[in-house]
Scaffold this motif. Structure first.
Motif, PDB file in Angstrom:
ATOM      1  N   SER A   1       1.024  -1.165  -0.089  1.00  6.99           N
ATOM      2  CA  SER A   1      -0.088   0.002   0.024  1.00  6.99           C
ATOM      3  C   SER A   1       0.815   1.109  -0.077  1.00  6.99           C
ATOM      4  O   SER A   1       0.518   2.224  -0.698  1.00  6.99           O
ATOM      5  CB  SER A   1      -0.878  -0.028   1.264  1.00  6.99           C
TER       6      SER A   1
ATOM      7  N   GLN B   1      -8.898  -0.308  -0.946  1.00  8.21           N
ATOM      8  CA  GLN B   1      -9.177  -1.953  -0.607  1.00  8.21           C
ATOM      9  C   GLN B   1     -10.612  -2.108   0.043  1.00  8.21           C
ATOM     10  O   GLN B   1     -11.367  -3.197  -0.451  1.00  8.21           O
ATOM     11  CB  GLN B   1      -8.193  -2.153   0.626  1.00  8.21           C
TER      12      GLN B   1
ATOM     13  N   ASP C   1      -5.813  -0.609  -4.889  1.00 10.32           N
ATOM     14  CA  ASP C   1      -5.312  -1.358  -3.561  1.00 10.32           C
ATOM     15  C   ASP C   1      -6.048  -2.155  -3.087  1.00 10.32           C
ATOM     16  O   ASP C   1      -7.108  -2.045  -2.278  1.00 10.32           O
ATOM     17  CB  ASP C   1      -4.931  -0.355  -2.776  1.00 10.32           C
ATOM     18  N   GLU C   2      -5.863  -3.541  -3.007  1.00 11.29           N
ATOM     19  CA  GLU C   2      -6.478  -4.696  -2.719  1.00 11.29           C
ATOM     20  C   GLU C   2      -7.979  -4.392  -2.974  1.00 11.29           C
ATOM     21  O   GLU C   2      -8.930  -4.432  -1.995  1.00 11.29           O
ATOM     22  CB  GLU C   2      -6.196  -4.926  -1.299  1.00 11.29           C
TER      23      GLU C   2
END
Ligand SMILES: Nc1ncnc2c1ncn2[C@@H]1O[C@H](COP(=O)(O)OP(=O)(O)OP(=O)(O)O)[C@@H](O)[C@H]1O
Ligand SMILES: Nc1ncnc2c1ncn2[C@@H]1O[C@H](COP(=O)(O)OP(=O)(O)OP(=O)(O)O)[C@@H](O)[C@H]1O
Ligand SMILES: [Mg+2]
Ligand SMILES: [Mg+2]
Lengths: 535, 326, 323, 314, 324
Positions: B58, B102, B185-186
């Motif tokens: 991240s 995320q 990010d995820e």
């Protein structure tokens, strides 16, 4: 030890008692030890002037030129530690007061630097005779000088800083000098074994309690904890008398309460306005409701009242009686006539020059009967079109404003004393009106030369008729000019319990003023007159 | 997918990032979240960044997005150092690089409507759109991510949507400013398996249609392989292996990558109980740390490994590994 | 290693969550059994009721949850009817639990040792302090944590260690069944693998049954003997683990299997499952999966299919397509 | 299952925002609001209810409640009913004014500290802690006596200036946790201005904390005003519930049997406090639905009990 | 340890700020201490005496010099001389008042905390039950009552009318302080009503606080796990839930010390209880600088100390705070 006869009295409210018995400490101690442990020279019986009580002096003589007074001291008196009392102690006391200005002992010592004060010197004539020399002829000086509480020279001579001296073991000549059982919540002052009163004195100890707040104090009396009080009452017939069969009260009229107005500014500088003010106030309501019916009416607009009834010439003052009667119509008539009309139609009257009128009546926080009175006054004034409001303030601020002259109006007590002179002198003495140091009594700041002259004349004669004549002159001048607006006479607060003692002052037998506070020298006589009831 | 290696849109060049971990004034410890990271994002391609939790994935994305400054090294956008961007240029950069977070529950403000979320970037970065056009653009965007009928969604608040729908809104928002680079990010870690593929497929389509350069962060190596052409493996702030995704999964060379691939659940086998190794904690990488971070867990570790970290070795077709024991 | 004797039978279990304005039927009359020594898996997407089943089994249904019907039979006795004393023995002596997130399952302000020993004190007071302590040491060794760390507090351990401590606690009394509700989801794959392997090893040694819950089908197939697939509060398929991917009967099972990209083979596009599960407070008529099912027929939208045994697959499934 | 008494959600609430809907369907909260509104209306519309002037005598002293004086008169003959109505204006004004001001100051400081972090946070947090640590009421008394006479306005200002510690603290904590939420970072990366992030992204999420701070601050301010006035540090000319108590106490209303002088202001304060407490309950329950004790849970317990079972967990 | 050090630094700084505030606040009040003394003579002073008194009771030197002197005094723990009770050292009065306030507030806080917390535990445990639905709202509403009215009613009903309790004071006047049971009994007897009046308006807060924290914890996995382990109700309730829920309560307890000391003021006034509150009001009315300063300082210090103790208690009770 508890077969002792103990009289509990409550001369001052406090949060905690302190172990200090300095007779000249005003924050509490002097309430406990003056009169009881420390005797004055002379006890004036204000209500019965022909029946004074000589104390440490047995006689006095006023010089013909009124420039000095000579006291004959009582012989054979001993301090409670066994030392003899004599003229040296009195001389010492005077010199001590002179040396310690910040430790006020109640003697108006003359100070060259500032040219203030009235007693120039004390002379020892012999071991039991003392002569006080005055700065000006003064027929009234005996009242103040009689109130000197001599200190034992052998004790105090070594005290460098008297105001900070706790005097934990008071040495006096009075009937009760021995401090016992001190705690923060109570203290006892017990029999002085050397006292000359011991034969007639039935009371072994005086007890003082820490108490605070009228409610608490009254409850304490109802519960039998206190015998003698001078506390404010509210609806006593409901809140006081029924609480205990022994609860009694009597509230003889005391000094007057006046509305002090700042006559240096408009609109108060206008006599017609002041007259209107006076008749616009509904004193009946104030007496009956705002002050719970405990105050009394004053008949004439002279700034003093029934406390000095014997000095009043009713006939001469009758023409002014109307000024004390509630008459709003008359008030409006007077205002209209004098040009105080509502020029800008805002609902309030204006000054004749058109400037708006609005003023405050200043009262300290917490003085609730005065606040009530003030609110009634402002209601009355609003009814006649005057924009007056009550403003309460912290007592410190209230004190400050009074001195600087920065105010519109104050509700204000009057100083008391043996003669009305003591009231009028501070009220009209020009020294009390100086910018920045205005005295509470002279807040009106109106100089009346005829009053000043009459006061001087009053002071310079010992003749009662001559004095009476001067007093009438003063009354007339005050009624004519209305420097202050009289409101009502304060009650003299006096409550007593017949649970443990008899012999109390009553309306039927007013042998002395029954006040429990220091400043009333007779209170020791009152205490000595009480006898325990055996049950 | 053979293409001349395009000039990179984003280039991370030997980037270090340190965070202050706390401690009093003098003995402050610095956490080295990233050590010498070099990455390139190319249009039309996705780079997957995989690795254990806390390995710095991240942080990479956030630095590219401009949330942190590098401690050393540079991040370049079309060759320009982004740390030099100020004012308008920075504002423009913010529309050129977009991030999808995320957590679909955390990345939308629960108190604002979907409309608000889409409108803000348009107002900020698309001054060309006036009046009704904004509204229309919002509808187009929603339809683009498969939220139909689009008008229904504008007034809704995030909590009225399912996780997959929220993540789509987040993607729509990222796309609204027509970025060149998408940092994801995820984006599926909080989503249920059944919707995960939907999102990945959507991203795949967008990547191709809009010729986006994408950074895909995950710790699920299987989805990395599914979505991204290239994969980079991180461990404790270091890149340990990088290359085409298939190569990484079929032929992992770094011991950590091997461990990772080994650990991925595999329905085609039963769990063996002949364990020897036991997972040790990821080391805390600080200023003073030296050597290969994986040494504490590495079965092949030799003494050199705790001395220095080797540079990347090219083992062909763009597959780089950093290991002493190849 | 699993026998065919059922150790716990769940019959027609129904659980509702009572809201102010609605009732959500989270589990709707499901039937299955867990055999002795078996690892039984419950798979399905989030919110389908896996945890609810698990909690009901352990008699831990949280308010406002309400087990409104059915039975959980342990050796023929209905667990749901246990009185206080029996329940106390049932809990942990017979069934223990490993929660999803070890971070939250351990009390942060109580030393770990006490969290282990208090269960021993409660159920085996005869062991005394020293006995309990000795047991705790044993357990720590069993899960591979140095016993000297017994008196540490939870925050002093890493996530994986905490999860292992939870497992140690679950093993404290050698229960017959351990329920593991997503015991590794919060962990890294490497750590996850490590722990799963450890569980497998201990299980092999002690021979308890496991009810294993996860939505990671791959992991589940690796770990479990049989798997029940749930959808929206119902069991749609119960099958041997191997059969789930290779020979799924129910379209949902198949779709689920297709949602995991493989690690090997060519990169091909997979399709997930379109749509979302129904709202439990207003369920569709008929098969609950019908709205998302690519093969849905008319009958699917009107009648709910029943779970039936298909001997050729050794599986049970609930789908009209199979008839 | 009828025993569980499940009602359908009233349809009209669907048009409201969810937290508002939660509030209006919360019986405690709504009764609080209704009581409070009634009191506020009663005060605002005071002239409609009474022809008397609260500052002036309206009758004889201590008239018992009667047709002419619904709640009797005070010792000074002022109409109690009128005073309660007008007094409410000031008491509520001071209460809400100070409550709102303290909450707003607390909000501003709390958000700034939480959002900007670093030095700003250190400094602001220090002041928050100092304000929290300074003894409340005694300090208020001292400050109030700075001005000659502490009217309601002064008391209100002082209360506002000393009362923001608590809200600032909770809001800071809340901001700290919100700041790490990704929607804030996402707004930052979008290039939103800081003030916009604070007002549009963070603040709306803090509404319930702000509300709760406001409600508690208001209660505290109303009580503090009453206490200050009661011990005689207020302006006895002002008509507030506190000064009414002051006068009742001074005039020994209890001892003289004039209960009607003391109970109406006392009840007015208590009722207002109770209403605000109920609103706070509702706000708490909305932020944290678990707190809602829920009649439901009681009913489920009963339901199970009747069948010889007990709830498994709580 | 670091945590404690940081807190200590904060306390020192806060202490300094408080010291400074305490100096300036009374000084910006109008009026000065000598005015009251002069006023108490009711005009019986001549000017020379007035000036002499001003000079010797009033304040001297520039504000800055006064401040330096004052800080020096504070550091020496010398609080000067009271002007209300001249010339009693402030510290002796302060000590006296503080003792009784401590008795009053100490008992009240302890009981309020214990009763409220226990009730909160009970309410949370049986959430939705009769006790919770009825007493939680009632107790919390009591919190919104005016201490003044409660004190007044108690005083009126039990002291004045029924005469079950004394009229005021900390103990009967005949007794002198000692540790014998009779005296302690007498002190408790006198403290009953004042304590009750503080208690009634304060325990509801603890009830609600504990209840809410508890309820949040009840759904935590570790509590469910404790239940699942078959632990006894008692153990789960106290060791697992209440033990954790008490942490925030302790922090609030420390912060509430200040509020309570302030709140005791009204009670002390009504019951003529010789605590600090009473002294403070008098001191303010008469501009007794040294007393106001010392009193504010004492209050601030007690709150700081309470906070410090709560920090330490938190560190002891919460292992998570121990390191770092
Ligand atoms: N703002 C920050 N301040 C201090 N340390 C930070 C900060 N952000 C990240 N870190 C630390 O940097 C390291 C890398 O964090 P990062 O979030 O990049 O990991 P990640 O690989 O994304 O992990 P995950 O898979 O859990 O998201 C971690 O140890 C983290 O604690
Ligand atoms: N306390 C509750 N109140 C109301 N509904 C609840 C409650 N707990 C769970 N539910 C509902 O019951 C259903 C089943 O929940 P459950 O936790 O059993 O799902 P799950 O399969 O374990 O999901 P996950 O994989 O996310 O853990 C969900 O739809 C959930 O919304
Ligand atoms: Mg990350
Ligand atoms: Mg679950």
């Amino acid at each position: 030890q508890d077969n002792r006869v103990v009289l509990t009295l409550h001369p001052i409210d406090s949060d905690a008692l302190i172990e200090n018995f300095n007779p000249n400490n005003p924050t509490g101690p002097q309430q406990f030890v003056r009169d009881f442990a420390y005797e004055p020279l002379w006890i004036d019986n204000i209500w019965n002037p022909d029946n004074d009580f000589p104390a440490l002096a047995t006689a006095y003589e006023i010089a013909d030129d009124l420039m000095s007074i000579t006291y004959n001291l009582r012989e054979g008196v001993k301090w409670s530690d066994g030392e003899d009392f004599n003229a040296d102690d009195v001389i010492f006391t005077f010199e001590y007061a002179k040396a310690n200005q910040d430790y006020p002992m109640g003697i108006d010592v003359y100070v060259e630097d500032t040219d203030t004060g009235s007693v120039v010197s004390a002379e020892k004539i012999d071991d039991y005779t003392v002569k006080f020399n005055l700065k000006e002829p003064d027929a009234l000086a005996r009242f103040a000088l009689g109130g000197i509480y001599p200190l034992p020279e052998h004790i105090w001579a070594d005290i460098e800083d008297p105001k900070n001296y706790a005097n934990a073991k008071p040495v006096g000549t009075g009937p009760w000098t021995e401090v016992q059982n001190f705690s923060r919540s109570s203290v006892e002052l017990c029999r002085n074994e050397t006292s000359r009163y011991n034969e007639e004195n039935a009371i072994d100890c005086l007890r003082f309690l820490q108490l605070n707040g009228n409610e608490q104090i009254i409850a304490a009396m109802s519960a039998g904890e206190v015998d003698w009080l001078g506390t404010g009452l509210t609806d006593p017939e409901i809140t006081f008398t029924p609480q205990s069969e022994f609860n009694n009260y009597w509230l003889p009229p005391g000094g007057d309460v006046n509305l002090q107005i700042n006559t240096t500014k408009a609109p108060f500088n206008d006599l017609e306005f002041r007259k209107a003010l006076s008749v616009a106030i509904d004193r009946d309501t104030i007496v009956e409701i705002s002050t719970f019916g405990l105050t009394t009416h004053t008949r004439f607009p002279i700034g003093t009242g029934e406390a000095y009834a014997t000095w009043i010439n009713d006939e001469a003052l009758e023409p002014y009686a109307w000024l004390m009667a509630y008459d709003p119509d008359k008030a409006m008539e007077l205002l209209d006539a004098a040009g105080f009309v509502d020029a800008d139609n805002d609902g309030w009257r204006n000054n004749p020059d058109g400037t708006p009128i609005s003023f405050e009546i200043n009262i300290p926080n917490g003085w609730t009967d005065w606040i009530n009175s003030g609110q009634t006054i402002s209601e009355n004034l609003q009814d006649v079109g005057l924009n007056a409001v009550v403003r309460t303030m912290d007592q410190g601020a209230w004190n400050d404003k009074a001195r600087t002259g920065d105010f519109d109006s104050y509700i204000m007590w009057t100083n008391g004393g043996p003669t009305p002179y003591n009231t009028y002198n501070p009220m009209f003495n020009p020294r009390n009106m100086e910018q920045g140091r205005v005295d509470y009594q002279a807040m009106h700041q109106m100089r009346l030369p005829e009053v000043e002259d009459a006061l001087a004349a009053f002071r310079s004669t010992a003749d009662r008729d001559a004095q009476m004549e001067q007093m009438t002159n003063i009354h007339l001048a005050v009624a004519e000019n209305l420097p202050v607006i009289g409101l009502f006479a304060n009650p003299t607060w006096y409550e007593y319990s017949t649970r443990n003692f008899e012999g109390w002052v009553t309306e039927e037998n007013p042998y002395v003023r029954p006040v429990v506070f220091e400043g009333t020298r007779e209170r020791v006589i009152h205490a000595l007159s009480l006898k325990p009831i055996s049950r | 997918m053979t293409r001349v290696a395009d000039a990179p849109v984003i280039e991370m060049d030997d980037v270090d990032k340190e965070f202050i971990l706390g401690g009093a004034f003098l003995n402050q410890t610095y956490l080295k979240a990233l050590s010498g990271i070099s990455l390139r994002l190319v249009r039309g391609r996705a780079l997957a960044l995989v690795g254990e939790s806390g390995s710095g994935k991240s942080t990479c994305a956030r630095m590219v997005a401009g949330a942190y400054e590098p401690s050393s090294g540079a991040i370049r956008f079309h060759g320009e150092d982004i740390s030099q961007f100020k004012g308008d240029r920075l504002q423009r950069y913010r529309s050129e690089v977009q991030m999808v977070f995320q957590d679909p529950f955390g990345s939308l403000n629960p108190t604002q409507s979907i409309g608000y979320h889409l409108e803000r970037p348009l107002r900020l970065h698309r001054p060309d759109l006036k009046g009704k056009a904004v509204q229309e653009e919002m509808l187009t965007l929603l339809e683009g991510v498969g939220l139909r009928p689009a008008a229904d969604y504008l007034k809704r608040r995030p909590h009225e949507l399912s996780g997959g729908q929220r993540q789509r809104v987040a993607i729509a928002r990222a796309l609204s400013v027509q970025p060149e680079v998408l940092l994801a990010d995820e984006p599926t870690s909080m989503l249920d398996v059944s919707v995960r593929l939907g999102i990945l497929n959507l991203l795949e389509d967008l990547k191709q249609q809009r010729n986006l350069a994408a950074l895909y962060i995950t710790h699920d190596i299987a989805t990395a392989r599914y979505f991204a052409e290239d994969t980079a493996v991180m461990y404790a702030g270091h890149l340990v292996e990088q290359g085409p995704s298939e190569q990484i999964t079929d032929n992992p060379r770094h011991p950590y990558t091997q461990l990772l691939i080994e650990a991925v659940p595999n329905p085609n086998r039963k769990i063996a109980t002949t364990r020897t190794k036991r997972a040790a904690d990821i080391p805390l990488w600080t200023r003073g740390s030296r050597g290969c971070p994986f040494v504490s867990r590495c079965p092949k570790a030799t003494s050199i490994c705790s001395e220095s970290m080797p540079g990347p070795t090219d083992i062909g077709s763009g597959h780089y590994v950093r290991c002493h024991n190849l | 290693m699993s026998s065919d004797r059922a150790m716990i039978e769940v019959r027609n279990l129904t659980v509702d969550y009572i809201g102010d304005n609605s009732v959500a039927r989270a589990v709707n009359g499901i039937d299955f059994e867990i055999r002795e020594g078996e690892a039984f898996g419950l798979a399905g997407e989030s919110g389908c009721g896996k945890s609810t089943v698990a909690f009901a089994l352990a008699r831990l249904t949280r308010l406002p949850g309400l087990v409104s019907g059915g039975q959980v039979r342990l050796n023929g006795d209905d667990v749901l009817k246990f009185d206080k004393a029996r329940l106390k023995a049932y809990r942990w002596n017979e069934v223990s639990f490993v929660f999803q997130s070890a971070m939250n399952a351990l009390n942060p302000v109580i030393p770990v040792s006490e969290q282990i020993t208090d269960v021993i004190h409660t159920h085996q007071p005869e062991l005394g302090n020293d006995g309990a302590r000795a047991r705790a040491v044993e357990l720590f060794e069993l899960v591979g944590i140095p016993p000297r760390r017994l008196d540490d507090y939870p925050h002093q351990f890493s996530g994986g260690m905490r999860q292992r401590i939870c497992i140690a606690i679950a093993l404290a009394l050698s229960p017959k069944l351990i329920i593991m509700d997503e015991p590794t989801t919060a962990l890294d794959v490497v750590v996850q693998r490590d722990i799963i392997e450890q569980i497998v090893e201990i299980k092999a040694r002690l021979g308890f049954s496991v009810l294993f819950i996860t939505h990671d089908l791959g992991l589940m197939i690796e770990f479990c003997d049989r798997i029940g697939v749930m959808y929206s509060g119902e069991l749609v398929e119960v099958a041997p683990a191997e059969a789930i991917l290779t020979n799924p009967l129910h379209p949902y099972t198949r779709a689920l299997g297709n949602s995991f990209p493989p690690l090997t083979g060519p990169r091909t596009r997979l399709e997930g499952i379109a749509g979302t599960p129904p709202d439990l407070r207003s369920l569709p008529q008929g098969c609950r999966f019908a709205p998302r099912c690519p093969h849905a027929m008319e009958v699917c939208r009107t009648t709910a299919p029943e779970l039936r045994y298909y001997p050729q697959n050794r599986s049970e499934a609930a789908c009209h397509l199979l008839n | 299952m009828r025993e569980l008494r499940i009602k359908k959600k009233p349809g009209w609430t669907s048009r409201l925002s969810p937290s508002l809907a939660a509030f209006v369907t919360n019986p405690k909260g709504m009764s609080g609001v209704i009581i409070l509104l009634a009191i506020i209306l009663f005060s605002i519309l005071a002239p409609m209810f009474s022809e008397y002037n609260p500052h002036r005598r309206a009758g004889k002293p201590h008239v018992a409640p009667s047709y002419e004086h619904v709640m009797g008169t005070t010792r000074m003959g002022k109409d109690v009913y009128t005073q309660v109505a007008y007094g409410g204006r000031i008491s509520l004004g001071v209460g809400f004014g100070a409550g709102i001001a303290a909450a707003v100051i607390g909000l501003a400081i709390g958000i700034s500290a939480g959002y900007f972090g670093g030095r700003v946070d250190d400094i602001l947090t220090f002041f928050v802690n100092v304000v929290l640590v300074l003894p409340g009421l005694p300090l208020i008394i001292v400050i109030a006596s700075l001005v000659d006479s502490a009217g309601p306005l002064v008391i209100g200002i002082v209360l506002a200036l000393t009362g923001w510690g608590w809200p600032a603290r909770t809001i800071r904590t809340q901001t700290l946790s919100l700041r790490t939420r990704e929607f804030v970072l996402s707004a930052e990366l979008m290039g939103e201005k800081k003030w916009r992030i604070i007002f549009k992204e963070i603040f709306p999420n803090m509404l319930s904390f702000f509300m709760s701070g406001l409600v508690l601050g208001t209660i505290a301010a109303i009580l503090a005003e009453a206490a200050l006035s009661f011990i005689g540090l207020g302006d006895p000319n002002a008509v507030t519930w506190g000064t009414m108590l002051y006068w009742a106490q001074n005039n020994m209303a209890l001892q003289t049997g004039a209960w009607w002088e003391i109970w109406p202001p006392a009840l007015a304060i208590m009722l207002t406090g109770a209403a605000l407490v109920m609103i706070n309950f509702a706000v708490d329950e909305i932020t944290n639905p678990q707190l809602k004790a829920g009649r439901k849970i009681g009913l489920i317990r009963k339901f199970l009990k009747r069948r010889g079972r007990s709830a498994d967990v709580f | 340890m670091l945590y404690i050090l940081r807190r200590v630094a904060f306390y020192l700084a806060a202490f300094f700020v408080a010291v400074t505030l305490n100096f300036f606040i009374p000084r910006i009040m109008p009026g000065d201490p000598s005015a009251r003394i002069i006023a108490s003579f009711q005009g019986r002073l001549n000017e020379a005496q007035v000036e002499a008194i001003r000079a010797s009771y009033g304040t001297t030197g520039s504000l800055w010099e006064q401040y330096i002197g004052y800080v020096g005094q504070v550091l020496r723990m010398d609080f000067g001389i009271s002007t209300v009770q001249f010339p009693e050292p402030t510290s002796s009065l302060l000590f006296y008042g503080a003792t009784w306030t401590l008795v009053l507030v100490g008992i009240a806080i302890t009981f309020a905390f214990l009763i409220g917390t226990m009730m909160g535990i009970h309410a949370a445990w049986n959430r939705g039950g009769f006790f919770d639905s009825v007493f939680t709202p009632i107790n919390v509403m009591l919190n919104a009552f005016t201490p003044a009215v409660v004190a007044l009613l108690l005083f009126y009903a039990f002291s004045l009318q029924l005469q079950w309790f004394p009229l005021g004071r900390a103990h009967a006047t005949g007794l002198s302080p000692s540790w014998d049971p009779q005296f302690i009994g007498n002190v408790l007897y006198h403290a009953t009503l004042p304590v009750l009046s503080i208690l009634i308006v304060s325990f509801g807060g603890w009830h609600l606080g504990m209840r809410n924290v508890m309820i949040n914890l009840l759904n935590e996995d570790f509590v469910i796990l404790a239940r699942a382990k078959g632990l006894s109700d008692r153990r789960v309730r106290y060791r697992y839930v209440a033990r954790n829920a008490i942490l925030p309560q302790i922090t609030s307890l420390a912060l509430s010390v200040g509020f309570l000391l302030g709140g005791a003021l009204v009670t002390e006034q009504v019951f003529n209880y010789p605590g600090l509150g009473k002294f403070t009001v008098t001191a303010i009315e008469s501009r007794d600088y040294s007393f106001i300063q010392a009193q504010l300082l004492l209050l601030t210090m007690s709150v700081l100390v309470a906070n410090f103790l709560s920090d330490i208690a938190n560190v002891i009770l919460d292992p998570r705070l121990r390191k770092g």
